[in-house]
Scaffold this active site. Structure first.
Site, PDB file in Angstrom:
ATOM      1  N   VAL A   8       1.163  -1.191   0.082  1.00 37.34           N
ATOM      2  CA  VAL A   8      -0.291  -0.294   0.035  1.00 37.34           C
ATOM      3  C   VAL A   8       0.603   1.321  -0.188  1.00 37.34           C
ATOM      4  O   VAL A   8       2.105   0.946   0.573  1.00 37.34           O
ATOM      5  CB  VAL A   8      -1.094   0.207   1.354  1.00 37.34           C
ATOM      6  CG1 VAL A   8      -1.731  -0.841   1.395  1.00 37.34           C
ATOM      7  CG2 VAL A   8      -0.482   0.076   2.468  1.00 37.34           C
ATOM      8  N   SER A   9       0.297   2.074   0.030  1.00 39.18           N
ATOM      9  CA  SER A   9       1.675   3.510  -0.241  1.00 39.18           C
ATOM     10  C   SER A   9       1.344   4.153   0.726  1.00 39.18           C
ATOM     11  O   SER A   9       0.316   3.907   1.402  1.00 39.18           O
ATOM     12  CB  SER A   9       0.719   4.541  -1.142  1.00 39.18           C
ATOM     13  OG  SER A   9      -0.617   5.226  -1.245  1.00 39.18           O
ATOM     14  N   THR A  10       1.925   5.401   1.100  1.00 36.66           N
ATOM     15  CA  THR A  10       2.336   5.796   2.877  1.00 36.66           C
ATOM     16  C   THR A  10       0.599   6.854   2.722  1.00 36.66           C
ATOM     17  O   THR A  10      -0.269   7.295   3.667  1.00 36.66           O
ATOM     18  CB  THR A  10       2.798   7.086   2.863  1.00 36.66           C
ATOM     19  OG1 THR A  10       2.991   8.023   1.792  1.00 36.66           O
ATOM     20  CG2 THR A  10       4.185   6.540   2.612  1.00 36.66           C
TER      21      THR A  10
END
Length: 231
Positions: A8-10
């Site tokens: 997942v992205s931040t």
């Protein structure tokens, strides 16, 4: 052993959903590797992906939520998939239905590989087109010529060394040049000439003793002055 991978992205808060889907597929929570970073990084640049690939062994099964979680591009995804399957590890994608144990799953992986090759060719074509366009605009590729100021500075150093009695080759090597390069730059940038003491001269080749004697012997005689006529 069943292993899981999620990314997942931040700014994306869907890790829990991916982890839950992996656990529903039978992966233990402590065997799920989660990267929290942008998808712009390649698989081999992701800490948890690297940890997973180092941990997995032949016969293991790796599950991911979706196949695009494995790389930043189609080429990267296919490279990662190839790396996994070549090691005898099975790969499953929950949302995409990729299952290498079925004909349909193997067909999907084959299509991914074909599309990745197509993407590589498109990238190469764009690179070639960009290079041609840049050349048309006068952009120079390859090693750039040295700046005139740098050359003249080195010439001054060389002249100083030569005036102190250094040999041409030694003076050239002192500034990182060959002897031919030194003479070329002296001719191009330097109004002065190389000191005469630095110019290499060759001694005239001496004639052999036999040639010298032959040159002074009278016609009809050999080098010792004896007559060549036979009685």
């Amino acid at each position: 052993m069943k292993l899981g991978y999620a990314r997942v992205s931040t700014t994306d808060q869907k890790a829990a959903m991916q982890v839950e889907a992996l656990m529903d597929a039978g992966v233990a929570k402590d065997k799920i590797f989660v990267d929290e970073m942008s998808g712009a990084k390649a698989a081999r640049e992701r800490p948890k992906m690297v940890e997973l690939l180092n941990y997995a062994r032949e016969g293991d099964e790796i599950y991911c939520w979706r196949i695009d979680r494995l790389g930043r591009s189609l080429v990267d995804v296919v490279t990662t998939v190839q790396d996994i399957t070549d090691r005898g590890i099975s790969l499953y994608s929950i949302m995409d239905g990729v299952d290498p144990s079925t004909a349909h799953g193997r067909l999907q992986l084959g299509l991914f590989a074909t599309l990745a090759e197509y993407e590589r060719e498109l990238i190469n074509e764009r690179v070639r087109a960009g290079v041609m366009a840049a050349k048309a605009r006068g952009v120079k590729f390859g090693k750039q010529p040295p700046k005139p100021d740098t050359v003249q500075t080195k010439i001054r150093v060389v002249r100083q060394l030569l005036s102190e009695g250094a040999e041409v080759k030694a003076a050239a090597e002192a500034v990182g040049w060959s002897r031919a390069t030194l003479y070329r730059y002296l001719k191009q940038f330097g109004p002065e000439t190389v000191p005469e003491t630095a110019v290499e001269t060759r001694k005239p080749r001496s004639r052999s003793i036999y040639a010298a004697k032959t040159a002074t012997a009278p016609r009809g005689t050999d080098s010792a002055g004896r007559s060549r006529n036979r009685n």
